[in-house]
Design an enzyme around this catalytic site. Structure first.
Site, PDB file in Angstrom:
ATOM      1  N   ARG A 118      52.553  80.419 -47.171  1.00  0.00           N
ATOM      2  CA  ARG A 118      52.248  80.235 -45.956  1.00  0.00           C
ATOM      3  C   ARG A 118      50.920  80.470 -44.552  1.00  0.00           C
ATOM      4  O   ARG A 118      49.657  80.477 -45.559  1.00  0.00           O
ATOM      5  CB  ARG A 118      52.497  78.518 -45.477  1.00  0.00           C
ATOM      6  CG  ARG A 118      53.566  78.317 -46.565  1.00  0.00           C
ATOM      7  CD  ARG A 118      54.853  77.608 -45.244  1.00  0.00           C
ATOM      8  NE  ARG A 118      55.843  76.842 -46.406  1.00  0.00           N
ATOM      9  CZ  ARG A 118      56.468  76.474 -46.185  1.00  0.00           C
ATOM     10  NH1 ARG A 118      57.367  76.927 -45.081  1.00  0.00           N
ATOM     11  NH2 ARG A 118      57.489  75.169 -47.487  1.00  0.00           N
ATOM     12  N   ARG A 176      47.527  81.527 -47.111  1.00  0.00           N
ATOM     13  CA  ARG A 176      46.709  80.971 -47.783  1.00  0.00           C
ATOM     14  C   ARG A 176      45.277  81.090 -46.853  1.00  0.00           C
ATOM     15  O   ARG A 176      44.205  81.126 -47.273  1.00  0.00           O
ATOM     16  CB  ARG A 176      46.583  79.188 -47.720  1.00  0.00           C
ATOM     17  CG  ARG A 176      45.591  78.631 -47.779  1.00  0.00           C
ATOM     18  CD  ARG A 176      46.264  76.868 -47.419  1.00  0.00           C
ATOM     19  NE  ARG A 176      46.687  76.777 -46.365  1.00  0.00           N
ATOM     20  CZ  ARG A 176      45.642  76.587 -45.391  1.00  0.00           C
ATOM     21  NH1 ARG A 176      44.814  76.714 -45.185  1.00  0.00           N
ATOM     22  NH2 ARG A 176      46.351  76.496 -44.323  1.00  0.00           N
ATOM     23  N   ARG A 214      51.273  86.515 -54.401  1.00  0.00           N
ATOM     24  CA  ARG A 214      51.196  84.917 -53.926  1.00  0.00           C
ATOM     25  C   ARG A 214      51.890  84.278 -55.046  1.00  0.00           C
ATOM     26  O   ARG A 214      52.504  83.525 -54.761  1.00  0.00           O
ATOM     27  CB  ARG A 214      49.770  84.301 -53.565  1.00  0.00           C
ATOM     28  CG  ARG A 214      49.999  83.037 -52.200  1.00  0.00           C
ATOM     29  CD  ARG A 214      48.724  82.849 -51.441  1.00  0.00           C
ATOM     30  NE  ARG A 214      49.204  81.410 -51.242  1.00  0.00           N
ATOM     31  CZ  ARG A 214      49.016  80.318 -51.111  1.00  0.00           C
ATOM     32  NH1 ARG A 214      48.704  80.316 -52.581  1.00  0.00           N
ATOM     33  NH2 ARG A 214      49.545  79.055 -50.569  1.00  0.00           N
ATOM     34  N   SER A 267      30.565  96.385 -20.882  1.00  0.00           N
ATOM     35  CA  SER A 267      31.130  97.327 -20.160  1.00  0.00           C
ATOM     36  C   SER A 267      31.799  97.093 -19.199  1.00  0.00           C
ATOM     37  O   SER A 267      30.879  96.177 -18.341  1.00  0.00           O
ATOM     38  CB  SER A 267      30.519  99.006 -20.676  1.00  0.00           C
ATOM     39  OG  SER A 267      31.348  99.252 -19.506  1.00  0.00           O
ATOM     40  N   ASN A 299      28.583  97.008 -26.950  1.00  0.00           N
ATOM     41  CA  ASN A 299      29.443  97.804 -27.794  1.00  0.00           C
ATOM     42  C   ASN A 299      29.510  96.989 -29.512  1.00  0.00           C
ATOM     43  O   ASN A 299      29.634  95.419 -28.904  1.00  0.00           O
ATOM     44  CB  ASN A 299      31.233  97.776 -27.248  1.00  0.00           C
ATOM     45  CG  ASN A 299      30.783  99.038 -25.922  1.00  0.00           C
ATOM     46  OD1 ASN A 299      29.909  99.997 -25.869  1.00  0.00           O
ATOM     47  ND2 ASN A 299      31.232  98.349 -25.397  1.00  0.00           N
ATOM     48  N   ARG A 307      74.365  94.235 -50.641  1.00  0.00           N
ATOM     49  CA  ARG A 307      73.750  93.850 -49.313  1.00  0.00           C
ATOM     50  C   ARG A 307      73.398  95.283 -48.341  1.00  0.00           C
ATOM     51  O   ARG A 307      74.114  96.246 -47.862  1.00  0.00           O
ATOM     52  CB  ARG A 307      74.814  93.186 -48.319  1.00  0.00           C
ATOM     53  CG  ARG A 307      74.212  92.586 -47.581  1.00  0.00           C
ATOM     54  CD  ARG A 307      73.136  91.041 -47.043  1.00  0.00           C
ATOM     55  NE  ARG A 307      74.031  90.040 -47.836  1.00  0.00           N
ATOM     56  CZ  ARG A 307      73.628  89.360 -49.056  1.00  0.00           C
ATOM     57  NH1 ARG A 307      73.202  89.843 -50.350  1.00  0.00           N
ATOM     58  NH2 ARG A 307      74.694  88.618 -49.905  1.00  0.00           N
TER      59      ARG A 307
END
Length: 451
Positions: free
Chosen positions: A123, A126, A187, A276, A284, A315
Site C-alpha cells: 500500500r 503506491r 511490489r 537562514s 539555501n 523461527r
C-alpha cells in the site's frame, strides 16, 4: 478509539516524510493490515469448509467493527514479543463462545505480521511509485528544455569536457525510471502472503492447509508463495534493496543540485530557497539538503534488513523482530525523498548563461582533448596528447587562454590553422552524442509511459 500513530514525529516528520506515504505506515495502517489478514483467513477457511460459516461471519463482524488501541496492544505485547497475541485475544473476547476457537485458526503470529508487512509495503509503494513517476516527468521536462544547453562536464569535481545540462537531466531520468521499474516489480511479484502455522507445516489444518495459501493470497491481493517463507527473507531483502537503490538515485540528483547551487557556481537555484536564522541574504537549496539528509539514513536501514536475513531454524530469535520498524522507516524515508525531489525539480531555476560562463572560466581547457584528436592524424595519438598537455601547462602558468597558447605555438601551427584552432575550441561541436542520448532517454521514458 484508536490513538494516532506515534511512528512519525510532529516536529521532524514533515521534513523527511510524505503524508500520503506516512498514512500507509503508522499504527493504524499496521493494525488494518493485521486485521485484514485475520478477516481474510476466516473468509477463505469458511469457503473451504475448514471453519463453520456462522463462526466466520461472527469473526468478520467483530473485525469490521474493531477499534483496537495501539498503545494498549503495544504495552501488552511485551509479554509475548509481538502485538498479534493481545490482538487475537481481544478479538476472541469479543466473539460468541461458539466462534472463539476459530479466530486465527491454524495461524501463528509471524503469519499475521509478515503478511501485514507485505500489505503495508504494497500500500505504501503506491504513492511512492506515483511520486517517482512525477520525479521522472520533471526530469523529462528539464531534459527537453535543456537538450542543447552547454555545461562543463565535471570529473573528480574538476572541469572535464563539455556536456549538456539536458544530458545530465536525461541521466537522472533513466536512473529514476529504472529504480521505479525495480520497485514496481517487487511490489507486483515479491510481496507475498505468509501462512505456515507454528513451524511452516500448517499442521493444525491437516491436508487442508496448502490450498488455503493460494486462496488467502487471492483474497488479500498478494502473491501466493510456493511454500511458507517464514525463514527465507529474500522478499524483504529485495524490497530493501530496491528502496535503497531508489534512495541512491534521488541522493544523486539532490547532490548535483547542491553542488550546482553553490554561490561560486550558481548554475541552478531553488525558486523559493530556504532562509537562514542568522543571515538574511541566504537562499539555501533546502529541498536538496533535506533529500540528502533523508537518503543518508537509508543505507544503514538496508544493511539492518540484510543482516536480519539469518533466521534460526523455523523461527528467528530477534532477526524477525528487527524487521518491523526497519521496513517501515525505509518506506517512510524513501517516500519523503521522493516527495522532496519532485518538489525540488518542479521549482528548479536553471541559469543557462551562468553554465556557459562557467564553462568558459578555464579558458578553453575542457576542449584540449578535441585539439589532440585533431592533431593525432599528423603526430600520432601519444605525441599529440603530450604536445597539447605541454601547451595547456604553459597557458595556465602564463595566464593565457588555451586558444592564445595554441596560436602562439609553431608546432601546433604546422598542422592546424588559427581558424581550425578556433573551431576545435568551440564547445558546441564537442558534445559528441549528447543530444542523441537525450533523445534515447526521452523515447525510453515515453515507452514506459505508454505501457
Amino acid at each position: 478509539m484508536m490513538r494516532p500513530s506515534s511512528s512519525t514525529s510532529d516536529l521532524f516528520g514533515p521534513l523527511f516524510g510524505d503524508p500520503l506515504v506516512d498514512a500507509e505506515l503508522g499504527d493504524r495502517a499496521w493494525l488494518r493490515a493485521m486485521l485484514d489478514f485475520e478477516r481474510a483467513l476466516a473468509v477463505v477457511q469458511a469457503h473451504a469448509g475448514v471453519v463453520p460459516e456462522e463462526a466466520a461471519r461472527a469473526i468478520v463482524s467483530v473485525i469490521d467493527s474493531a477499534v483496537p488501541d495501539a498503545a494498549s496492544l503495544g504495552a501488552r505485547a511485551t509479554a509475548s514479543g509481538n502485538p498479534v497475541v493481545p490482538l487475537v485475544r481481544d478479538l476472541a473476547d469479543a466473539l460468541p463462545a461458539a466462534a472463539k476457537a476459530y479466530v486465527h485458526h491454524g495461524a501463528t503470529s509471524q503469519d499475521v505480521l509478515d503478511t501485514a508487512a507485505s500489505l503495508v509495503a504494497f500500500r505504501a509503494l503506491r504513492p511512492i511509485l506515483e511520486g517517482l513517476a512525477g520525479v521522472a516527468d520533471e526530469c523529462e521536462r528539464l531534459a527537453v528544455a535543456h537538450r542543447d544547453t552547454l555545461i562543463a562536464g565535471r570529473t573528480l569535481s574538476q572541469h572535464a569536457v563539455p556536456t549538456t545540462f539536458g544530458l545530465k537531466c536525461a541521466g537522472w531520468l533513466v536512473a529514476v525510471d529504472e529504480a521505479r521499474d525495480r520497485l514496481d516489480a517487487v511490489r507486483a511479484e515479491r510481496l507475498a502472503v505468509q501462512f505456515g502455522g507454528a513451524a511452516g507445516t500448517l499442521a493444525a489444518l491437516g491436508d487442508a492447509g496448502a490450498p488455503l495459501v493460494d486462496r488467502l493470497a487471492a483474497e488479500l491481493g498478494l502473491v501466493a508463495p510456493v511454500l511458507p517463507w517464514h525463514t527465507d527473507r529474500t522478499r524483504f531483502a529485495e524490497l530493501a534493496g530496491a528502496l535503497g537503490s531508489a534512495a541512491g538515485v534521488l541522493a544523486k540528483i539532490a547532490q548535483d543540485v547542491v553542488l550546482m547551487a553553490q554561490t561560486e557556481v550558481g548554475e541552478v537555484e531553488e525558486a523559493d530557497g530556504g532562509t537562514s536564522s542568522a543571515m538574511p541574504h541566504k537562499r539555501n537549496p533546502i529541498r536538496a539538503v533535506l533529500v540528502t539528509a533523508t537518503t543518508r539514513r537509508v543505507p544503514g536501514l538496508v544493511a539492518t534488513q540484510l543482516a536480519s536475513m539469518a533466521h534460526e531454524h523455523e523461527r528467528a530469535a530477534g532477526a524477525w523482530h528487527a524487521e518491523w520498524e526497519t521496513s517501515t522507516e525505509l518506506l517512510r524515508l524513501v517516500g519523503g525523498a521522493v516527495r522532496g525531489t519532485r518538489e525540488l525539480l518542479s521549482r528548479l531555476k536553471v541559469d543557462a548563461g551562468r553554465m556557459r560562463r562557467n564553462l568558459d572560466l578555464t579558458g578553453g581547457l575542457p576542449l584540449a582533448e578535441n585539439v589532440s584528436v585533431r592533431l593525432a592524424p599528423a603526430l600520432g595519438r601519444a605525441e599529440a596528447q603530450d604536445l597539447v598537455a605541454e601547451v595547456c601547462r604553459d597557458a595556465v602558468a602564463e595566464g593565457r587562454t588555451l586558444g592564445e597558447a595554441l596560436s602562439a605555438d609553431t608546432r601546433v601551427l604546422e598542422h592546424l590553422s588559427t581558424e581550425q584552432i578556433d573551431e576545435a575550441l568551440d564547445p558546441s561541436v564537442y558534445v559528441g552524442s549528447a543530444a542523441a542520448f537525450v533523445d534515447r532517454a526521452l523515447a525510453a521514458h515515453q515507452r514506459k509511459a505508454d505501457r
